[in-house]
Design an enzyme around this catalytic site. Structure first.
Site, PDB file in Angstrom:
ATOM      1  N   GLY A   1      63.766  34.345   7.740  1.00 20.15           N
ATOM      2  CA  GLY A   1      63.044  33.076   7.625  1.00 20.15           C
ATOM      3  C   GLY A   1      61.628  33.025   8.172  1.00 20.15           C
TER       4      GLY A   1
ATOM      5  CG  ASP B   1      70.039  23.559  12.726  1.00 26.18           C
ATOM      6  OD1 ASP B   1      69.885  22.362  12.978  1.00 26.18           O
ATOM      7  OD2 ASP B   1      70.904  23.960  11.927  1.00 26.18           O
TER       8      ASP B   1
HETATM    9  P1  IMP Z   1      70.475  27.776  14.747  1.00 28.03           P
HETATM   10  O1  IMP Z   1      71.158  29.002  15.265  1.00 28.03           O
HETATM   11  O2  IMP Z   1      71.458  26.706  14.391  1.00 28.03           O
HETATM   12  O3  IMP Z   1      69.353  27.274  15.604  1.00 28.03           O
HETATM   13  O4  IMP Z   1      69.915  28.144  13.326  1.00 28.03           O
HETATM   14  C1  IMP Z   1      68.838  28.910  13.133  1.00 28.03           C
HETATM   15  C2  IMP Z   1      68.804  29.480  11.746  1.00 28.03           C
HETATM   16  O5  IMP Z   1      69.532  28.680  10.782  1.00 28.03           O
HETATM   17  C3  IMP Z   1      67.384  29.479  11.301  1.00 28.03           C
HETATM   18  O6  IMP Z   1      66.743  30.663  11.704  1.00 28.03           O
HETATM   19  C4  IMP Z   1      67.518  29.310   9.804  1.00 28.03           C
HETATM   20  O7  IMP Z   1      67.646  30.578   9.220  1.00 28.03           O
HETATM   21  C5  IMP Z   1      68.778  28.525   9.607  1.00 28.03           C
HETATM   22  N1  IMP Z   1      68.504  27.084   9.385  1.00 28.03           N
HETATM   23  C6  IMP Z   1      68.670  26.075  10.255  1.00 28.03           C
HETATM   24  N2  IMP Z   1      68.324  24.893   9.706  1.00 28.03           N
HETATM   25  C7  IMP Z   1      67.922  25.178   8.436  1.00 28.03           C
HETATM   26  C8  IMP Z   1      67.424  24.364   7.356  1.00 28.03           C
HETATM   27  O8  IMP Z   1      67.285  23.127   7.415  1.00 28.03           O
HETATM   28  N3  IMP Z   1      67.117  25.027   6.205  1.00 28.03           N
HETATM   29  C9  IMP Z   1      67.248  26.375   6.070  1.00 28.03           C
HETATM   30  N4  IMP Z   1      67.692  27.177   7.063  1.00 28.03           N
HETATM   31  C10 IMP Z   1      68.037  26.575   8.234  1.00 28.03           C
HETATM   32 MG    MG Z   2      66.150  32.338  10.330  1.00 30.85          MG
END
Ligand code: IMP
Ligand code: MG
Length: 181
Positions: free
Chosen positions: A50, A108
Site C-alpha cells: 500500500g 486502521d
Molecule cells: P491495520 O493493521 O488494521 O492498521 O491495517 C493496516 C492495513 O490494512 C493497511 O496497511 C492497509 O493495507 C489495510 N487497510 C486498512 N484500512 C483500509 C482501507 O480503508 N482501504 C484499503 N486498505 C485498508
Molecule cells: Mg498496507
C-alpha cells in the site's frame, strides 16, 4: 455536479480526497522531515504494497541524506499452535543505531504497525519514527505513536493512491470512499 465516482470490482466509490490535497499534505510532511531529520541520516522503510505511492512521492521531496528500503509483512500459518504468524520480510539493510522512519499508507486498527514496530526494535535502531498518509483513529485497537500524519479520516473503507480493494484501485490518483448501498 461532476462528482467523481469509480467502480472497483463490485463496489462503488466516491472521491473523498483529491490528488491535489494529497500532494499538498505530502509536501508538508516532507518539509517537516527535511527540518527534523536533516542531520540524522535516516533510513526510510516503506511497507508494501500500500505505501509504495506515498513513499515514492514523499521521498522525491526530501533534500537530506537518506536511504529507502521496502518491506512486506508476510502472513503464513506457522507450525506453532497459535496458527497465524506475521513476519516482516525484506530487511536487507543494517538499521542498528540508525534513525528509522516507517512509511505506511494507512493506520486502521494499528495491529500491522504495532507488529512492524515491535519487530524492528529487535534490530536495535536508535529510534523508530512513523509517517502515515492516513489514520482512522476510531478503528484503533493498538495505539502506536504516529510522528507524521497526512489525513485523519472516519472509519470508512477507501481505495486509491496505493490502497486497494481486493488488489484493485491502487492506481487511482485520488482517494475514494466506499458508497454504502
Ligand atoms: P491495520 O493493521 O488494521 O492498521 O491495517 C493496516 C492495513 O490494512 C493497511 O496497511 C492497509 O493495507 C489495510 N487497510 C486498512 N484500512 C483500509 C482501507 O480503508 N482501504 C484499503 N486498505 C485498508
Ligand atoms: Mg498496507
Amino acid at each position: 455536479m461532476n462528482e467523481k465516482i469509480v467502480q472497483v470490482l463490485d463496489k462503488t466509490f466516491k472521491v473523498s480526497i483529491s490528488s491535489e490535497s494529497i500532494q499538498r499534505e505530502i509536501s508538508r510532511i516532507a518539509k517537516d522531515i527535511n527540518k527534523d531529520l536533516a542531520d540524522k541520516n535516516p533510513v526510510f522503510l516503506a511497507i508494501l504494497n500500500g505505501a509504495f505511492m506515498f513513499a515514492s512521492d514523499l521521498f522525491k521531496q526530501l533534500d537530506i541524506p537518506a536511504q529507502i528500503s521496502f518491506l512486506k509483512l508476510a502472513s503464513y500459518s506457522g507450525i506453532s499452535s497459535t496458527g497465524h504468524v506475521k513476519q516482516l520480510i525484506g530487511l536487507n539493510q543494517d538499521i542498528k543505531d540508525r534513525v528509522v522512519v516507517v512509511l505506511e499508507d494507512i493506520v486502521d486498527t494499528g495491529v500491522t504497525l504495532d507488529t512492524i514496530v515491535r519487530q524492528l526494535a529487535g534490530y536495535q535502531p536508535s529510534k523508530v519514527l512513523v509517517a502515515t498518509l492516513l489514520h482512522k483513529p476510531e478503528a484503533t485497537i493498538r495505539p502506536v505513536r504516529l510522528n507524521y500524519v497526512g489525513f485523519t479520516i472516519p472509519n470508512e473503507f477507501i481505495v486509491g493512491f496505493g490502497l486497494d480493494y481486493d488488489g484493485y484501485g491502487r492506481n487511482l490518483a485520488d482517494i475514494y470512499t466506499l458508497v454504502k448501498s
